[in-house]
Write an enzyme that holds these catalytic residues in place. Structure first.
Site, PDB file in Angstrom:
ATOM      1  N   GLY A 167       5.970   0.950  10.720  1.00 60.53           N
ATOM      2  CA  GLY A 167       6.242   2.057  11.632  1.00 60.53           C
ATOM      3  C   GLY A 167       7.670   2.563  11.580  1.00 60.53           C
ATOM      4  O   GLY A 167       8.006   3.536  12.258  1.00 60.53           O
TER       5      GLY A 167
ATOM      6  N   ASP B 182      -9.320  23.704  -6.623  1.00 59.61           N
ATOM      7  CA  ASP B 182      -9.786  23.635  -5.241  1.00 59.61           C
ATOM      8  C   ASP B 182      -8.879  24.459  -4.324  1.00 59.61           C
ATOM      9  O   ASP B 182      -7.648  24.342  -4.389  1.00 59.61           O
ATOM     10  CB  ASP B 182      -9.782  22.168  -4.791  1.00 59.61           C
ATOM     11  CG  ASP B 182     -10.464  21.992  -3.454  1.00 59.61           C
ATOM     12  OD1 ASP B 182     -10.710  23.000  -2.762  1.00 59.61           O
ATOM     13  OD2 ASP B 182     -10.742  20.848  -3.082  1.00 59.61           O
TER      14      ASP B 182
ATOM     15  N   GLU C  30       6.226  -5.708   8.513  1.00 64.02           N
ATOM     16  CA  GLU C  30       5.520  -5.191   7.326  1.00 64.02           C
ATOM     17  C   GLU C  30       5.970  -3.757   7.031  1.00 64.02           C
ATOM     18  O   GLU C  30       5.159  -2.826   7.042  1.00 64.02           O
ATOM     19  CB  GLU C  30       4.007  -5.209   7.573  1.00 64.02           C
ATOM     20  CG  GLU C  30       3.424  -6.576   7.855  1.00 64.02           C
ATOM     21  CD  GLU C  30       2.019  -6.495   8.445  1.00 64.02           C
ATOM     22  OE1 GLU C  30       1.479  -5.377   8.615  1.00 64.02           O
ATOM     23  OE2 GLU C  30       1.465  -7.558   8.763  1.00 64.02           O
ATOM     24  N   PRO C  31       7.258  -3.554   6.794  1.00 70.44           N
ATOM     25  CA  PRO C  31       7.716  -2.175   6.547  1.00 70.44           C
ATOM     26  C   PRO C  31       7.202  -1.627   5.221  1.00 70.44           C
ATOM     27  O   PRO C  31       7.204  -2.329   4.210  1.00 70.44           O
ATOM     28  CB  PRO C  31       9.240  -2.324   6.496  1.00 70.44           C
ATOM     29  CG  PRO C  31       9.461  -3.739   6.049  1.00 70.44           C
ATOM     30  CD  PRO C  31       8.337  -4.535   6.644  1.00 70.44           C
TER      31      PRO C  31
ATOM     32  N   SER D 275       2.087   4.257  11.980  1.00 72.72           N
ATOM     33  CA  SER D 275       3.063   4.634  10.967  1.00 72.72           C
ATOM     34  C   SER D 275       3.745   5.932  11.397  1.00 72.72           C
ATOM     35  O   SER D 275       3.091   6.862  11.882  1.00 72.72           O
ATOM     36  CB  SER D 275       2.366   4.802   9.611  1.00 72.72           C
ATOM     37  OG  SER D 275       3.326   4.757   8.597  1.00 72.72           O
TER      38      SER D 275
ATOM     39  N   LYS E 103       0.817  -1.220   0.000  1.00 70.98           N
ATOM     40  CA  LYS E 103       0.000   0.000   0.000  1.00 70.98           C
ATOM     41  C   LYS E 103       0.848   1.266   0.000  1.00 70.98           C
ATOM     42  O   LYS E 103       0.423   2.311  -0.449  1.00 70.98           O
ATOM     43  CB  LYS E 103      -0.941   0.006   1.217  1.00 70.98           C
ATOM     44  CG  LYS E 103      -0.204   0.035   2.551  1.00 70.98           C
ATOM     45  CD  LYS E 103      -1.140   0.064   3.742  1.00 70.98           C
ATOM     46  CE  LYS E 103      -1.758  -1.267   4.032  1.00 70.98           C
ATOM     47  NZ  LYS E 103      -0.818  -2.317   4.502  1.00 70.98           N
TER      48      LYS E 103
ATOM     49  N   TYR F 231       3.560   6.708   0.487  1.00 74.14           N
ATOM     50  CA  TYR F 231       2.181   7.210   0.550  1.00 74.14           C
ATOM     51  C   TYR F 231       2.005   8.470  -0.301  1.00 74.14           C
ATOM     52  O   TYR F 231       1.452   9.476   0.132  1.00 74.14           O
ATOM     53  CB  TYR F 231       1.773   7.458   2.026  1.00 74.14           C
ATOM     54  CG  TYR F 231       1.958   6.217   2.861  1.00 74.14           C
ATOM     55  CD1 TYR F 231       1.124   5.119   2.685  1.00 74.14           C
ATOM     56  CD2 TYR F 231       2.987   6.103   3.788  1.00 74.14           C
ATOM     57  CE1 TYR F 231       1.304   3.950   3.413  1.00 74.14           C
ATOM     58  CE2 TYR F 231       3.185   4.943   4.517  1.00 74.14           C
ATOM     59  CZ  TYR F 231       2.334   3.874   4.327  1.00 74.14           C
ATOM     60  OH  TYR F 231       2.523   2.715   5.036  1.00 74.14           O
TER      61      TYR F 231
ATOM     62  N   HIS G  71       0.761  -3.377  14.821  1.00 76.23           N
ATOM     63  CA  HIS G  71       1.366  -2.227  14.132  1.00 76.23           C
ATOM     64  C   HIS G  71       1.441  -1.098  15.153  1.00 76.23           C
ATOM     65  O   HIS G  71       0.426  -0.759  15.759  1.00 76.23           O
ATOM     66  CB  HIS G  71       0.528  -1.823  12.912  1.00 76.23           C
ATOM     67  CG  HIS G  71       1.282  -0.954  11.941  1.00 76.23           C
ATOM     68  ND1 HIS G  71       1.874   0.235  12.316  1.00 76.23           N
ATOM     69  CD2 HIS G  71       1.558  -1.104  10.620  1.00 76.23           C
ATOM     70  CE1 HIS G  71       2.479   0.781  11.266  1.00 76.23           C
ATOM     71  NE2 HIS G  71       2.311  -0.017  10.224  1.00 76.23           N
TER      72      HIS G  71
ATOM     73  N   ARG H 270       7.012   2.538   4.531  1.00 78.31           N
ATOM     74  CA  ARG H 270       7.759   3.790   4.429  1.00 78.31           C
ATOM     75  C   ARG H 270       9.275   3.564   4.422  1.00 78.31           C
ATOM     76  O   ARG H 270      10.009   4.204   3.668  1.00 78.31           O
ATOM     77  CB  ARG H 270       7.368   4.641   5.650  1.00 78.31           C
ATOM     78  CG  ARG H 270       7.970   6.002   5.723  1.00 78.31           C
ATOM     79  CD  ARG H 270       7.644   6.639   7.089  1.00 78.31           C
ATOM     80  NE  ARG H 270       6.231   6.559   7.449  1.00 78.31           N
ATOM     81  CZ  ARG H 270       5.289   7.351   6.942  1.00 78.31           C
ATOM     82  NH1 ARG H 270       5.603   8.269   6.074  1.00 78.31           N
ATOM     83  NH2 ARG H 270       4.021   7.207   7.328  1.00 78.31           N
TER      84      ARG H 270
ATOM     85  N   PHE I  66      -3.172  12.677   3.998  1.00 73.99           N
ATOM     86  CA  PHE I  66      -3.349  11.284   4.442  1.00 73.99           C
ATOM     87  C   PHE I  66      -2.177  10.770   5.269  1.00 73.99           C
ATOM     88  O   PHE I  66      -2.309   9.787   5.977  1.00 73.99           O
ATOM     89  CB  PHE I  66      -3.555  10.373   3.224  1.00 73.99           C
ATOM     90  CG  PHE I  66      -4.780  10.712   2.439  1.00 73.99           C
ATOM     91  CD1 PHE I  66      -5.970  11.016   3.085  1.00 73.99           C
ATOM     92  CD2 PHE I  66      -4.763  10.723   1.052  1.00 73.99           C
ATOM     93  CE1 PHE I  66      -7.109  11.344   2.365  1.00 73.99           C
ATOM     94  CE2 PHE I  66      -5.892  11.042   0.324  1.00 73.99           C
ATOM     95  CZ  PHE I  66      -7.063  11.359   0.982  1.00 73.99           C
TER      96      PHE I  66
END
Ligand SMILES: Cc1ncc(COP(=O)(O)O)c(C=O)c1O
Length: 459
Positions: free
Chosen positions: A237, A360, A274-275, A200, A69, A388, A197, A277, A330
């Site tokens: 994280g 916008d 689950e790294p 993050s 992701k 991200y 987790h 970043r 986000f």
């Protein structure tokens, strides 16, 4: 995975002495005389390799399952697959992506505690067995839809000091964990371990210690109920850039101590993480172009005559918060623009704001910064843009996502090939000690020859 080809994505080798930042310069120079100045990324896959080598040194007991992701670019997934990493997938589409490049199902954990039934069935049909859960309803869904599932119980953490909190949404308390284990026993579902987790952008390594200790409690509960748990998943994280508050090795020292205390090696527990970043943040550099500018004159001025106090500047660039800079909303990111043009030592600075290209008013990248008087057509550079960003961007208002140009040095490429062939990490110190050649060109502002990188047919 047999390697990647330049048909998969735009890839070129970095020639000796050049770094990714030089390629940004080269690309800017290439378009300097045209009007075609779209935003673009340069992404260094060698940086991903360096991170992997650093990981294996700092966390020798922990196998990374990259969180897709965070950046689902095929180049990233292919690079990490070649390095032997596993994958944390959140959905059917992510499972499809990693399986499409030949990742075996044993190297995938479906790490989303709340899954759509049809997607659980998809995982079952495609051999993906490891999956997380944190509720009785999910347990029942999996029991009905996936007879070979190997479930991992996600526990909650105290992530109050993390930049992005996750335990507000996911994770069972210790008390609930016992109930879930009892229910799993009744349903005849296999529970193979525990995950968590810490949030993050973790800022307190002790969160890992507490979570590993809690996981130990759940392993003990499981043993009492007759489960043979063999997997500990310590989640993500980890910091991804050097300017993060917490250094990677500060975190890993604490984790290693906690693992040795609560899960000593002789227990034979398989530890994964689950790294996201960590692997990709620093690999991506984004270049954006100023497409419009507004000078706002202060109304109640003043006898200042240096001009600097009389106006503020609004720069409009060709990527914004609906695109790559969605990370501002986000991922709570604070992005820092770097100037492409070297500013003169005595150049006047003005209060500026930087805006994205959509219609916008929310589309603001930087509210206030000090910059010289730049012109339409000038560039700004943003580093550490790999996490991200591209995975969550949209084409709102019709603005297309920036192209990504992937690069890698030849030594990094060779090392990756060796690792792929031998299935092991080789000690290559010049790549791991942060000594990749620093570019001389972008520091001095000279134009690069076209030989800074050469495109690569790769097999
Ligand atoms: C389940 C899960 N695992 C891993 C990650 C990756 O976290 P990070 O990028 O902090 O390493 C996330 C991020 O949201 C996540 O939700």
């Amino acid at each position: 995975m047999n390697g990647f080809s330049d048909a998969d994505f735009d890839f070129s080798f970095l020639e000796e002495g050049f770094a990714a930042r030089d390629i940004v310069e080269k690309k800017i120079n290439e378009v300097s005389l045209s009007d075609d100045k779209d935003a673009f990324y340069v992404a260094d896959l060698g940086d991903v390799l360096k991170k992997h080598l650093r990981w294996t040194r700092a966390l020798p007991r922990v196998t990374p399952f990259y969180a897709v992701k965070c950046n689902d670019s095929k180049a990233i997934v292919m690079t990490l697959a070649a390095l032997g990493a596993g994958f944390d997938c959140a959905s059917k589409t992510e499972i499809q992506l990693v399986q499409s490049i030949g990742v075996p199902p044993q190297k995938i954990i479906y790490a989303n505690p709340c899954k759509q039934v049809s997607q659980i069935k998809y995982a079952a049909a495609h051999g993906v067995q490891m999956m997380t859960f944190d509720s009785e309803v999910e347990l029942a869904k999996v029991a009905r839809s996936h007879s070979n599932a190997k479930l991992v119980l996600r526990i909650a953490t105290d992530d109050s000091k993390a930049v992005c909190r996750l335990s507000v949404k996911f994770g069972a308390t210790l008390k609930t964990s016992r109930l879930l284990l009892e229910r799993a026993k009744e349903l005849g579902v296999e529970i193979i371990g525990v995950s968590f987790h810490v949030g993050s952008g973790c800022t307190d390594p002790e969160t890992y210690t507490q979570a590993i200790s809690d996981a130990r409690c759940v392993f003990d509960m499981g043993a009492e109920l007759g489960f043979n748990m063999t997997l500990l998943d310590i989640g993500g994280g980890f910091p991804g850039a050097e300017d993060a508050k917490l250094k990677f090795e500060e975190v890993t020292t604490v984790i290693n101590l906690a693992l040795d205390k609560y899960f000593p090696v002789d227990l034979g527990i398989n530890v994964i993480a689950e790294p996201g970043r960590y692997y990709v943040a620093s690999a991506y550099i984004l270049a954006v172009n100023i497409i419009a500018k507004k000078v706002v004159l202060k109304e109640n001025d003043s006898d200042e005559d240096d001009g600097a106090k009389e106006k503020t500047l609004m720069y409009y660039v060709n990527d914004g918060v609906y695109g790559s800079f969605n990370c501002i909303f986000f991922d709570h990111a604070h992005v820092k623009p770097l100037l492409h043009k070297k500013s003169k030592p005595d150049e006047k600075l003005y209060s500026c704001s930087i805006w994205g290209p959509t219609c916008d008013g929310l589309d603001r990248i930087v509210e206030l910064c000090e910059m010289p008087d730049l012109q339409v057509g000038d560039w700004m550079i943003f580093e550490n843009m790999g996490a991200y960003t591209v995975s969550a961007s949209s084409t709102f208002n019709g603005f297309q996502k920036p192209d990504i140009h992937y690069v890698m040095s030849r030594p990094a490429w060779k090392l990756m090939q060796q690792m792929k062939e031998q299935g092991s990490i080789l000690p290559v110190h010049d790549l791991t000690a942060n000594t990749l050649p620093v570019s001389c060109a972008w520091e001095s502002g000279v134009e690069l020859p076209n030989t800074a990188c050469s495109s690569a047919p790769i097999v």
